[in-house]
Design an enzyme around this catalytic site. Structure first.
Site, PDB file in Angstrom:
ATOM      1  N   GLU A 183      -2.302  18.313   3.500  1.00  0.00           N
ATOM      2  CA  GLU A 183      -3.579  17.796   2.995  1.00  0.00           C
ATOM      3  C   GLU A 183      -3.758  16.343   3.425  1.00  0.00           C
ATOM      4  O   GLU A 183      -3.914  15.446   2.590  1.00  0.00           O
ATOM      5  CB  GLU A 183      -3.604  17.884   1.462  1.00  0.00           C
ATOM      6  CG  GLU A 183      -3.378  19.280   0.916  1.00  0.00           C
ATOM      7  CD  GLU A 183      -3.170  19.296  -0.613  1.00  0.00           C
ATOM      8  OE1 GLU A 183      -3.156  18.214  -1.236  1.00  0.00           O
ATOM      9  OE2 GLU A 183      -3.024  20.389  -1.163  1.00  0.00           O
ATOM     10  N   TYR A 197      -6.745  -2.512  -5.407  1.00  0.00           N
ATOM     11  CA  TYR A 197      -5.306  -2.368  -5.160  1.00  0.00           C
ATOM     12  C   TYR A 197      -4.681  -3.625  -4.554  1.00  0.00           C
ATOM     13  O   TYR A 197      -3.506  -3.596  -4.195  1.00  0.00           O
ATOM     14  CB  TYR A 197      -5.036  -1.230  -4.167  1.00  0.00           C
ATOM     15  CG  TYR A 197      -5.763   0.060  -4.426  1.00  0.00           C
ATOM     16  CD1 TYR A 197      -5.463   0.830  -5.542  1.00  0.00           C
ATOM     17  CD2 TYR A 197      -6.728   0.522  -3.539  1.00  0.00           C
ATOM     18  CE1 TYR A 197      -6.124   2.025  -5.776  1.00  0.00           C
ATOM     19  CE2 TYR A 197      -7.389   1.719  -3.764  1.00  0.00           C
ATOM     20  CZ  TYR A 197      -7.083   2.453  -4.884  1.00  0.00           C
ATOM     21  OH  TYR A 197      -7.735   3.620  -5.106  1.00  0.00           O
ATOM     22  N   CYS A 210     -21.503 -10.652  -8.566  1.00  0.00           N
ATOM     23  CA  CYS A 210     -21.191 -11.659  -9.577  1.00  0.00           C
ATOM     24  C   CYS A 210     -19.863 -11.380 -10.263  1.00  0.00           C
ATOM     25  O   CYS A 210     -19.809 -11.102 -11.465  1.00  0.00           O
ATOM     26  CB  CYS A 210     -22.318 -11.697 -10.595  1.00  0.00           C
ATOM     27  SG  CYS A 210     -23.896 -11.897  -9.787  1.00  0.00           S
ATOM     28  N   GLU A 211     -18.797 -11.399  -9.518  1.00  0.00           N
ATOM     29  CA  GLU A 211     -17.453 -11.227 -10.068  1.00  0.00           C
ATOM     30  C   GLU A 211     -16.486 -11.977  -9.163  1.00  0.00           C
ATOM     31  O   GLU A 211     -16.600 -11.896  -7.934  1.00  0.00           O
ATOM     32  CB  GLU A 211     -17.021  -9.758 -10.038  1.00  0.00           C
ATOM     33  CG  GLU A 211     -17.863  -8.853 -10.873  1.00  0.00           C
ATOM     34  CD  GLU A 211     -17.058  -7.794 -11.609  1.00  0.00           C
ATOM     35  OE1 GLU A 211     -15.843  -7.996 -11.822  1.00  0.00           O
ATOM     36  OE2 GLU A 211     -17.662  -6.792 -11.979  1.00  0.00           O
ATOM     37  N   GLY A 271      -0.557  12.073   2.225  1.00  0.00           N
ATOM     38  CA  GLY A 271       0.208  10.873   1.898  1.00  0.00           C
ATOM     39  C   GLY A 271       0.735  10.055   3.051  1.00  0.00           C
ATOM     40  O   GLY A 271       1.193   8.931   2.849  1.00  0.00           O
ATOM     41  N   GLY A 323      -5.331  12.888   4.492  1.00  0.00           N
ATOM     42  CA  GLY A 323      -6.635  12.232   4.357  1.00  0.00           C
ATOM     43  C   GLY A 323      -6.641  10.982   5.214  1.00  0.00           C
ATOM     44  O   GLY A 323      -7.103  10.967   6.359  1.00  0.00           O
ATOM     45  N   ARG A 324      -6.031   9.922   4.670  1.00  0.00           N
ATOM     46  CA  ARG A 324      -6.056   8.602   5.292  1.00  0.00           C
ATOM     47  C   ARG A 324      -5.596   8.603   6.749  1.00  0.00           C
ATOM     48  O   ARG A 324      -6.176   7.926   7.586  1.00  0.00           O
ATOM     49  CB  ARG A 324      -5.150   7.687   4.467  1.00  0.00           C
ATOM     50  CG  ARG A 324      -5.169   6.253   4.894  1.00  0.00           C
ATOM     51  CD  ARG A 324      -4.091   5.439   4.160  1.00  0.00           C
ATOM     52  NE  ARG A 324      -3.847   5.831   2.806  1.00  0.00           N
ATOM     53  CZ  ARG A 324      -4.298   5.177   1.728  1.00  0.00           C
ATOM     54  NH1 ARG A 324      -5.026   4.102   1.872  1.00  0.00           N
ATOM     55  NH2 ARG A 324      -4.001   5.604   0.510  1.00  0.00           N
ATOM     56  N   ARG A 370     -11.249  -1.331  -2.158  1.00  0.00           N
ATOM     57  CA  ARG A 370      -9.786  -1.308  -2.056  1.00  0.00           C
ATOM     58  C   ARG A 370      -9.140  -2.701  -2.221  1.00  0.00           C
ATOM     59  O   ARG A 370      -8.151  -2.828  -2.928  1.00  0.00           O
ATOM     60  CB  ARG A 370      -9.332  -0.685  -0.728  1.00  0.00           C
ATOM     61  CG  ARG A 370      -9.832   0.726  -0.479  1.00  0.00           C
ATOM     62  CD  ARG A 370      -9.159   1.423   0.698  1.00  0.00           C
ATOM     63  NE  ARG A 370      -7.781   1.724   0.411  1.00  0.00           N
ATOM     64  CZ  ARG A 370      -6.755   1.035   0.873  1.00  0.00           C
ATOM     65  NH1 ARG A 370      -6.952   0.005   1.681  1.00  0.00           N
ATOM     66  NH2 ARG A 370      -5.531   1.353   0.540  1.00  0.00           N
TER      67      ARG A 370
HETATM   68  N1  LLP Z   1      -3.735  15.724  -1.670  1.00  0.00           N
HETATM   69  C1  LLP Z   1      -3.844  15.301  -2.944  1.00  0.00           C
HETATM   70  C2  LLP Z   1      -3.547  16.239  -4.020  1.00  0.00           C
HETATM   71  C3  LLP Z   1      -4.219  13.981  -3.207  1.00  0.00           C
HETATM   72  O1  LLP Z   1      -4.315  13.562  -4.457  1.00  0.00           O
HETATM   73  C4  LLP Z   1      -4.498  13.089  -2.129  1.00  0.00           C
HETATM   74  C5  LLP Z   1      -4.917  11.725  -2.368  1.00  0.00           C
HETATM   75  C6  LLP Z   1      -4.385  13.590  -0.818  1.00  0.00           C
HETATM   76  C7  LLP Z   1      -3.994  14.909  -0.614  1.00  0.00           C
HETATM   77  C8  LLP Z   1      -4.659  12.758   0.396  1.00  0.00           C
HETATM   78  O2  LLP Z   1      -3.787  11.700   0.476  1.00  0.00           O
HETATM   79  P1  LLP Z   1      -3.743  10.771   1.797  1.00  0.00           P
HETATM   80  O3  LLP Z   1      -3.261  11.620   2.948  1.00  0.00           O
HETATM   81  O4  LLP Z   1      -5.105  10.225   2.026  1.00  0.00           O
HETATM   82  O5  LLP Z   1      -2.768   9.731   1.422  1.00  0.00           O
HETATM   83  N2  LLP Z   1      -8.044   5.482  -3.170  1.00  0.00           N
HETATM   84  C9  LLP Z   1      -6.680   5.236  -2.769  1.00  0.00           C
HETATM   85  C10 LLP Z   1      -5.973   6.520  -2.364  1.00  0.00           C
HETATM   86  C11 LLP Z   1      -5.998   7.595  -3.421  1.00  0.00           C
HETATM   87  C12 LLP Z   1      -5.317   8.853  -2.992  1.00  0.00           C
HETATM   88  C13 LLP Z   1      -5.620   9.955  -3.928  1.00  0.00           C
HETATM   89  N3  LLP Z   1      -5.072  11.223  -3.550  1.00  0.00           N
HETATM   90  C14 LLP Z   1      -6.683   4.199  -1.651  1.00  0.00           C
HETATM   91  O6  LLP Z   1      -7.747   3.702  -1.281  1.00  0.00           O
HETATM   92  O7  LLP Z   1      -5.628   3.825  -1.158  1.00  0.00           O
END
Ligand code: LLP
Length: 417
Positions: free
Chosen positions: A273, A316, A342-343, A239, A275-276, A312
């Site tokens: 965990e 969003y 086409c949108e 997150g 990601g981003r 994105r």
């Molecule tokens: N752990 C769980 C249980 C999650 O659901 C997620 C992301 C993460 C870790 C990783 O989160 P991060 O560190 O990346 O914030 N598609 C959306 C983001 C969806 C996130 C879903 N879950 C976007 O493009 O902003």
């Protein structure tokens, strides 16, 4: 910090001019910097060096095998949410004891595959899931390590689609009811209760929601410990946000400091965990201007990438930077950057002051390394774009451009139709 920098007027990824890659592979394409990926993981990990921890990179943000391998080499494990992600984790030789499995809808087949692989822990999101994992583990003669994903009901102050820790969300088990589920889990013979898990949302730019969530989770952990549960892991999810435009998210070091303080004395291994924060600014989408159209109400820069490649902005309303790969002019114009789909929702940027682009110019859509390629589709029968990784002076094609044959793979025209 990332390795996409201008040398003179030309955008480089590490030691390679982006223009050169475009000449080699055509456009559009995703481009990742190996050095940035490694650096982001190393920075995140170093921030927690003083406490026992495990970084489980969240595969969903960018699941390319070369990206995953880079993270495994850096010592990371993975957060998976499907059988497909487990398969990817196995392809790159991830230690299964560094895999945690999240998600509200794990199927029996997926649970069985994860048990066979001997993963560390399931993050369980409902009472019924507890029972299903217990049953499947019993059938396989295994014991499943579990944590319950609790929903601490805090507002992460982010986009509603990526906010997951509030009462109304489908995720997790209400923290007030969690103790009951833990007691239930303790009765199930094929489960081993080893952790507590929470993930409150994505693209968080403040520390307070994390700290508030931990305060609530901490009470639960202490109650469990008092009841004799041998809790060993506290999974705090992902997150942590990044800068797309002018956000000022906490650095990994600030985030770590706040979390280490909030969890002091619990004596647990912390799991993260992310990601981003690892992948977002380690990747860009490179696209080419097909046409510039000066409409009556607006200017349109029509490029060869579209909402199917990077969804994105339209999904969003999110901001992705738009930069010239070669800065040939200092002039700008107010325009929408749009794709060929086409949108009307097919845009990468709207009402944006962009460089005064001309036909054939290359455009870098920045901060596209997370939730870019992984959310792409074949809409409008568009081939998914290649993924390129630069490592030093090397251009590595880590996923080929799809062909028309790929588009119809698996389709059939039944005899007699
Ligand atoms: N752990 C769980 C249980 C999650 O659901 C997620 C992301 C993460 C870790 C990783 O989160 P991060 O560190 O990346 O914030 N598609 C959306 C983001 C969806 C996130 C879903 N879950 C976007 O493009 O902003």
């Amino acid at each position: 910090m990332n390795h996409f920098q201008y040398q003179g007027n030309d955008l480089y990824c590490e030691q390679v001019a982006v223009r050169k890659i475009a000449e080699q592979v055509g456009t559009p394409f995703y481009l990742y910097s190996h050095a940035t990926l490694s650096h982001h993981l190393a920075t995140f990990t170093a921030a927690f060096a003083s406490v026992p921890h495990l970084v489980c990179y969240s595969i969903k943000s960018n699941s390319n095998l070369a990206v995953l391998k880079t993270f495994v080499n850096g010592g990371a494990g993975f957060d998976i949410v499907s059988g497909g992600e487990l398969f990817r984790a196995q392809q790159v030789g991830c230690d299964p004891r560094k895999i945690v499995y999240s998600g509200v809808g794990k199927t029996e087949q997926e649970i069985a595959a994860a048990l066979e692989a001997d993963i560390l822990m399931f993050n369980v999101e409902s009472t019924q899931e507890l029972e299903t994992i217990n049953r499947v583990a019993g059938q396989l003669g295994k014991k499943a390590g579990i944590a319950i994903r609790v929903n601490p009901d805090v507002d992460p102050q982010t986009h509603p689609y990526i906010s997951t820790g509030m009462k109304k969300a489908k995720f997790g088990i209400n923290i007030a009811r969690a103790l009951e589920d833990y007691r239930h889990a303790a009765q199930l013979p094929h489960l081993e209760v080893i952790g507590v898990d929470c993930h409150i949302g994505s693209q968080l730019t403040k520390l307070s929601p994390f700290v508030d969530a931990i305060a609530k989770v901490r009470e639960l952990v202490e109650s469990l410990q008092q009841e004799g549960f041998a809790i060993r892991y506290l999974d705090l999810g992902g997150g942590l946000g990044i800068t797309y435009k002018d956000e000022e998210p906490p650095s990994p070091a600030d985030y770590a400091q706040a979390i280490i303080a909030a969890t002091r004395g619990l004596n647990l291994t912390l799991i993260f965990e992310p990601g981003r924060v690892l992948t977002g600014n380690a990747g860009i989408l490179v696209t080419k201007v097909l046409y510039v159209k000066h409409g009556e109400a607006k200017n349109f820069v029509i490029v060869d990438a579209a909402m199917n490649d990077l969804t994105r902005p339209t999904l969003y309303g999110s901001y992705q930077g738009i930069e010239a790969v070669e800065r040939s002019t200092t002039g700008t114009m107010l325009a929408d950057v749009v794709g060929p789909i086409c949108e009307s929702g097919d845009f990468l940027a709207q009402d944006r002051e962009v460089p005064d682009f001309g036909q054939g110019d290359l455009v870098a859509v920045t901060s596209a390394g997370a939730y870019g390629f992984t959310m792409s589709s074949n809409y409008n029968s568009r081939c998914r774009v290649p993924e390129i990784m630069v490592k030093g002076d090397q251009i590595l094609v880590v996923r080929e451009r799809e062909s028309f044959a790929d588009l119809i793979r698996g389709e059939q025209i039944p005899a007699g139709l």
